[in-house]
Structures are given as C-alpha cells and as structure tokens.
Scaffold this motif. Structure first.
Motif, mmCIF file in Angstrom:
data_model
loop_
_atom_site.group_PDB
_atom_site.id
_atom_site.type_symbol
_atom_site.label_atom_id
_atom_site.label_comp_id
_atom_site.label_asym_id
_atom_site.label_seq_id
_atom_site.Cartn_x
_atom_site.Cartn_y
_atom_site.Cartn_z
ATOM 1 N N ALA A 1 3.085 -5.459 -3.788
ATOM 2 C CA ALA A 1 3.648 -6.806 -3.856
ATOM 3 C C ALA A 1 5.014 -6.872 -3.177
ATOM 4 O O ALA A 1 5.325 -7.826 -2.446
ATOM 5 C CB ALA A 1 3.751 -7.258 -5.312
ATOM 6 N N GLU A 2 5.832 -5.857 -3.370
ATOM 7 C CA GLU A 2 7.182 -5.859 -2.813
ATOM 8 C C GLU A 2 7.182 -5.825 -1.291
ATOM 9 O O GLU A 2 8.089 -6.378 -0.658
ATOM 10 C CB GLU A 2 7.961 -4.654 -3.352
ATOM 11 C CG GLU A 2 8.296 -4.754 -4.839
ATOM 12 C CD GLU A 2 8.752 -3.417 -5.427
ATOM 13 O OE1 GLU A 2 9.089 -3.393 -6.627
ATOM 14 O OE2 GLU A 2 8.741 -2.404 -4.687
ATOM 15 N N TYR A 3 6.172 -5.208 -0.714
ATOM 16 C CA TYR A 3 6.135 -5.081 0.739
ATOM 17 C C TYR A 3 5.132 -6.023 1.402
ATOM 18 O O TYR A 3 4.767 -5.843 2.562
ATOM 19 C CB TYR A 3 5.870 -3.631 1.130
ATOM 20 C CG TYR A 3 7.105 -2.774 0.907
ATOM 21 C CD1 TYR A 3 8.078 -2.648 1.898
ATOM 22 C CD2 TYR A 3 7.339 -2.174 -0.330
ATOM 23 C CE1 TYR A 3 9.227 -1.904 1.684
ATOM 24 C CE2 TYR A 3 8.487 -1.435 -0.559
ATOM 25 C CZ TYR A 3 9.433 -1.299 0.450
ATOM 26 O OH TYR A 3 10.572 -0.586 0.229
ATOM 27 N N GLY A 4 4.703 -7.031 0.650
ATOM 28 C CA GLY A 4 3.950 -8.124 1.243
ATOM 29 C C GLY A 4 2.508 -7.850 1.577
ATOM 30 O O GLY A 4 1.910 -8.569 2.388
ATOM 31 N N LEU A 5 1.897 -6.829 0.967
ATOM 32 C CA LEU A 5 0.486 -6.574 1.238
ATOM 33 C C LEU A 5 -0.368 -7.693 0.657
ATOM 34 O O LEU A 5 -0.096 -8.206 -0.435
ATOM 35 C CB LEU A 5 0.043 -5.238 0.638
ATOM 36 C CG LEU A 5 0.281 -3.993 1.502
ATOM 37 C CD1 LEU A 5 1.770 -3.665 1.587
ATOM 38 C CD2 LEU A 5 -0.498 -2.801 0.946
ATOM 39 N N VAL A 6 -1.398 -8.069 1.390
ATOM 40 C CA VAL A 6 -2.377 -9.018 0.871
ATOM 41 C C VAL A 6 -3.305 -8.265 -0.065
ATOM 42 O O VAL A 6 -3.880 -7.236 0.311
ATOM 43 C CB VAL A 6 -3.182 -9.665 2.015
ATOM 44 C CG1 VAL A 6 -4.293 -10.559 1.459
ATOM 45 C CG2 VAL A 6 -2.261 -10.455 2.927
ATOM 46 N N THR A 7 -3.432 -8.743 -1.283
ATOM 47 C CA THR A 7 -4.254 -8.069 -2.290
ATOM 48 C C THR A 7 -5.222 -9.058 -2.924
ATOM 49 O O THR A 7 -5.163 -10.276 -2.680
ATOM 50 C CB THR A 7 -3.382 -7.450 -3.399
ATOM 51 O OG1 THR A 7 -2.791 -8.512 -4.165
ATOM 52 C CG2 THR A 7 -2.291 -6.553 -2.830
ATOM 53 N N ASP A 8 -6.095 -8.535 -3.777
ATOM 54 C CA ASP A 8 -6.895 -9.405 -4.638
ATOM 55 C C ASP A 8 -5.990 -9.948 -5.741
ATOM 56 O O ASP A 8 -4.798 -9.630 -5.795
ATOM 57 C CB ASP A 8 -8.091 -8.627 -5.193
ATOM 58 C CG ASP A 8 -7.677 -7.609 -6.255
ATOM 59 O OD1 ASP A 8 -6.595 -6.992 -6.085
ATOM 60 O OD2 ASP A 8 -8.410 -7.435 -7.233
ATOM 61 N N ALA A 9 -6.562 -10.753 -6.622
ATOM 62 C CA ALA A 9 -5.747 -11.393 -7.661
ATOM 63 C C ALA A 9 -5.108 -10.381 -8.600
ATOM 64 O O ALA A 9 -4.026 -10.620 -9.133
ATOM 65 C CB ALA A 9 -6.606 -12.373 -8.460
ATOM 66 N N SER A 10 -5.745 -9.238 -8.797
ATOM 67 C CA SER A 10 -5.196 -8.229 -9.702
ATOM 68 C C SER A 10 -4.034 -7.459 -9.085
ATOM 69 O O SER A 10 -3.276 -6.799 -9.789
ATOM 70 C CB SER A 10 -6.289 -7.237 -10.101
ATOM 71 O OG SER A 10 -6.609 -6.374 -9.015
ATOM 72 N N VAL B 1 -4.428 -4.879 -7.289
ATOM 73 C CA VAL B 1 -4.839 -3.477 -7.191
ATOM 74 C C VAL B 1 -5.416 -3.143 -5.823
ATOM 75 O O VAL B 1 -5.146 -2.076 -5.261
ATOM 76 C CB VAL B 1 -5.873 -3.145 -8.292
ATOM 77 C CG1 VAL B 1 -6.483 -1.761 -8.076
ATOM 78 C CG2 VAL B 1 -5.224 -3.239 -9.667
ATOM 79 N N TYR B 2 -6.213 -4.057 -5.268
ATOM 80 C CA TYR B 2 -6.945 -3.776 -4.034
ATOM 81 C C TYR B 2 -6.265 -4.418 -2.835
ATOM 82 O O TYR B 2 -5.871 -5.596 -2.876
ATOM 83 C CB TYR B 2 -8.382 -4.295 -4.141
ATOM 84 C CG TYR B 2 -9.153 -3.652 -5.273
ATOM 85 C CD1 TYR B 2 -9.752 -2.412 -5.117
ATOM 86 C CD2 TYR B 2 -9.260 -4.296 -6.510
ATOM 87 C CE1 TYR B 2 -10.444 -1.811 -6.168
ATOM 88 C CE2 TYR B 2 -9.952 -3.707 -7.558
ATOM 89 C CZ TYR B 2 -10.537 -2.462 -7.377
ATOM 90 O OH TYR B 2 -11.213 -1.872 -8.417
ATOM 91 N N SER B 3 -6.119 -3.646 -1.774
ATOM 92 C CA SER B 3 -5.557 -4.171 -0.535
ATOM 93 C C SER B 3 -6.353 -3.601 0.637
ATOM 94 O O SER B 3 -7.271 -2.783 0.448
ATOM 95 C CB SER B 3 -4.080 -3.809 -0.400
ATOM 96 O OG SER B 3 -3.492 -4.505 0.692
ATOM 97 N N ALA B 4 -6.011 -4.024 1.836
ATOM 98 C CA ALA B 4 -6.781 -3.608 3.004
ATOM 99 C C ALA B 4 -5.867 -3.418 4.209
ATOM 100 O O ALA B 4 -4.846 -4.094 4.359
ATOM 101 C CB ALA B 4 -7.855 -4.640 3.331
ATOM 102 N N LEU B 5 -6.245 -2.493 5.046
ATOM 103 C CA LEU B 5 -5.641 -2.304 6.363
ATOM 104 C C LEU B 5 -6.732 -2.588 7.379
ATOM 105 O O LEU B 5 -7.880 -2.143 7.204
ATOM 106 C CB LEU B 5 -5.144 -0.868 6.519
ATOM 107 C CG LEU B 5 -4.464 -0.522 7.845
ATOM 108 C CD1 LEU B 5 -3.027 -1.032 7.835
ATOM 109 C CD2 LEU B 5 -4.462 0.986 8.072
#
Length: 451
Positions: free
Chosen positions: A313-322, A324-328
C-alpha cells in the motif's frame, strides 16, 4: 547485461566470436537476424531452411548486405566471419566452431530431431520451437543436462519472459499465485479453421495472402492451441500446476489481475495457487477489456504477512481488496528481436532463460467437429483439432494424444466434437522415434512415475 557484453567483448578480443546457427527462417528467425548482426561478436555462422531462397529473402528483409551471407561453405563462413545459407540443418549443427543452435522451425518432430542432434554434438540449444518443448521438453532438457549442454526457452517469446517474472517473484520471497499472458479469446474461437480465421482478424484472405500470412499458423493463435502450448511450457519450467479444467481465459485487464487471478477461496477464479492462466482482451460479449494485456505477460504474487501488505500500500501497488494479492506485468514482448538475450546468456554464461524442470503441463488434441472414421488429423491450427492444456498426470491417465503428434494420423473410429482424442483413437507408428520418446516420457516423468 553489462556482464554479457563484457564477456562477449573478451571473446572477440581472443578471436573467439560466439557462433550461432539458426534453423528456420520464418518470422521469429527473421526478427532475430535483424538484431543479431548488430551485436558485435555474435556471429551467425549459418542459416538452415528447407528453402534456402526463403532464408536469403529473410536475410535481405532483415537488412543484411548480400555479401554478408554469400559464404560458399560453412568453413568459409567460419574463417571469414560471414554467413552460409543452405538446407542441411544436420551439417550446420555439426559445423566446426558452432556454439549455439537456435531451433525455430515450429515443427515439433523436426525440433526434437534437431535438439537431439545438437546434444550429440555438444551444442547448446535455444528452443524457439515451443511446440517441440510442449511435446518433449522435459525429456530433452534432462538429456541436454546429462550431456553437459544447456537447453533454453527463447527470450522474447512469452514463456521465457513469464519464467523471468516468476523467478523475480520467488527470488524476492513472494509466493507465486499465478503466471501467464494475455491474448484475444472468445469461446467459439476453438472451432475456428484456416477458412474462417481472417474474419476474426478483420482481414480478407487476399490481404492476408499479400502479407505472406500463414492461415494455419495464425489460426493456432486464435483457436487457443498456442496459448495452451505456451502455458504448458511455463508450467513445466516454473513448477506451476495447471488447473484441472486447463485454461479459462477470463476477461481481465492489468488493474484487475490481483482480483481475478487469486484462488476461489479468496474470491477469485483460480482452483488453486501456483498455477497458470491466460487472460482475454475481450469481454465475453466481444467488447474490448479496459487496459487489456493482449501482448504482454504477468505474475500475480501474495504478501506473506501484514507488514509486506502495508508495504504494498505504501508504495502504490495495485492489489485486490484485501491488499494481499498484487501483480507485476510487462505490456509487450518483442519476439525474435529479443532473442540475442538467450543466445548470449546460454553461450557466454551457460545460463538458460527458462527451461522445463518437470512434466506438469501437457497439451492434448480436442476435436473441433464430429470426425468420421478414417479422417486424417491436420494438427495445430487446422480444421480437425485444437490444443487444450491439461495437468500431465490427467492427460497421461486418459491416454490423451498430444497435439504435437496430431498431424497426419488417421482416425480408427468416429469421434464426437469437443472430445479429447486418445492414442487408441488413431493409427500411429509405434516405432517412430518421436513417438517412442514421448511414450517413454509419459511412463517415466509424470508426477506419479517420479515419486
């Protein structure tokens, strides 16, 4: 990358350019040729193609001066730093001084034969021919390792780029939830044939012919076969287990990757974590997906704890609502233009850009229409069958016919549309070298056989 160039420069200073032989001068091979001549110290010793004239046309199209590929023989090419063109792949593989073989024919049986010959002669192999890799890659890679040579997937093609993403995630300590690529997909594309393919691309048959476009090859991309083949390669290279149903092709843009491609237990569409999937650039009603990934690749990964989730969250990753999950993801791949990366890594550092480590994914032939007894299968992208991804343990248990061998075989009984073709459904030559190798791999390298 600087290390690769310094290693290459050192070899040039020692009078030992890195010599590569290209087999197959199609689109991928031509793109490689366009860049290879720009890499100082990378010497294309020879180009072998069933049509030497086609190979010469490819070289000219790629910007090569004619004098550069006018060598009278392979020894002449080696001694003068030029390139020989011919139709004898075996002679090219056996040529003195050759370091790396690039197999880019796209024909599974030919790829297997060339790979085995390269291993016999102690040449490293870059397997552009993902059809051969899906058919027998795990066994070929094992035999290469036993002989002390490198077997590698081809950088620039999507499987190697996906493997790189997976390696990045795991090297960072993340759990890999899913990895794959994007494509254009609708369910009825599975029934597409070379006669119908151009309407889906918005082209006429005349326009396609003028552009030298092969309808069966392009139909393989459309009908799902190529996606299945590439995901089998990724599964086997990255220890990822295909889902029981194979590929679902969910519509998904890049911002929704962490939401869609998470396990069902977390609200997503995956049967389990650690798998492969291809996302569609079209909604099921044909509308374009917002910010689609049609040309790119991705990896979905999970935060192992609350601290890492907060970092996301602090570094602006797009995640699911939880959170927990992100993507590159990488939005594009450059096909053969990037292939020098594989050639240099394999030839200079003996390091593959991905290779099959297990037999986890398989691609089987499924009928496009009702087939009568005595019909002849026409393979990848044709009129009779398409390729479906399956867990290898399931395909072997079902006695399924691999798509890479579903060409030129005659059916022994009627087979209904949408049915997996089995070995027992077709007449095949049991002593054919590729058939024998494939059956051996099925007996010895499926998960149960290796436990």
């Amino acid at each position: 990358m600087n290390d690769l160039l310094s290693l290459l420069a050192r070899r040039v200073a020692e009078g030992r350019p890195l010599r590569v032989g290209l087999i197959g001068a199609g689109k991928f091979g031509t793109m490689f040729l366009a860049q290879a001549r720009r890499v100082a110290g990378l010497h294309v010793l020879g180009v072998a193609d069933l049509s030497p004239e086609r190979a010469r046309m490819a070289l000219a199209r790629a910007g090569w001066p004619e004098a550069q590929y006018a060598a009278a023989s392979l020894s002449d090419a080696r001694d003068h730093g030029t390139t020989y063109v011919g139709d004898d792949a075996a002679a090219l593989i056996a040529a003195d001084g050759l370091d790396v073989v690039v197999e880019a024919t796209g024909v599974p049986a030919a790829g297997v034969s060339h790979c085995l010959l390269a291993i016999e002669h102690g040449r490293h192999i870059v397997m552009v021919n993902v059809e051969a890799d899906a058919l027998l890659g795990p066994l070929l890679a094992r035999r290469a390792a036993e002989a002390g040579v490198i077997y590698s997937l081809a950088y620039g093609d999507q499987p190697a780029l996906i493997a790189e993403c997976v390696e990045w995630a795991r090297a960072c300590g993340f759990e890999v939830v899913c990895a794959g690529k994007g494509t254009r997909y609708l369910p009825h594309y599975h029934q597409s044939t070379p006669d119908t393919v151009w309407q889906y691309y918005g082209l006429s048959a005349e326009q396609a012919a003028a552009g030298g476009m092969n309808p069966q090859m392009f139909n393989s991309f459309l009908d799902g076969t190529k996606s299945a083949i590439e995901m089998a390669a990724v599964a086997n290279a990255c220890h990822l287990r295909p889902q029981p149903h194979g590929l679902g092709f969910p519509p998904c843009g890049v911002d929704d990757l962490p939401h869609v491609l998470r396990p069902r237990t977390a609200g997503g569409q995956l049967t389990h974590t650690g798998t492969v999937e291809v996302v569609s650039s079209l909604e099921r009603d044909g509308r374009p997906v917002f910010r689609d990934l049609r040309w790119g690749v991705y990896v979905v990964f999970a935060a192992p704890n609350d601290y890492v989730r907060r970092c996301f969250a602090e570094y602006g990753l797009v995640t699911d609502a939880s959170g927990v999950y992100s993507a590159l993801y990488r939005p594009y791949h450059l096909i053969g233009l990037e292939l020098p990366i594989s050639v240099l890594r394999v030839g200079l550092r003996q390091e593959p850009t991905g290779y099959p480590q297990a037999f986890l994914g398989d691609v089987v032939a499924v009928t496009k229409r009702d087939l009568a007894e005595g019909e002849v299968l026409d393979g990848e992208g044709g009129y009779t069958v398409y390729g479906k991804l399956m867990p290898a343990v399931d395909s072997v248990a079902a006695g399924a016919l691999p798509i890479g061998l579903a060409h030129g075989l005659r059916t022994l009984r009627p087979i209904a549309a949408g049915t997996i073709v089995r070995w027992e459904d077709v007449a095949y030559e049991t002593n054919h070298p590729v058939v024998r190798l494939r059956r051996f791999m099925e007996r010895t390298m499926t998960p149960e056989a290796t436990l």
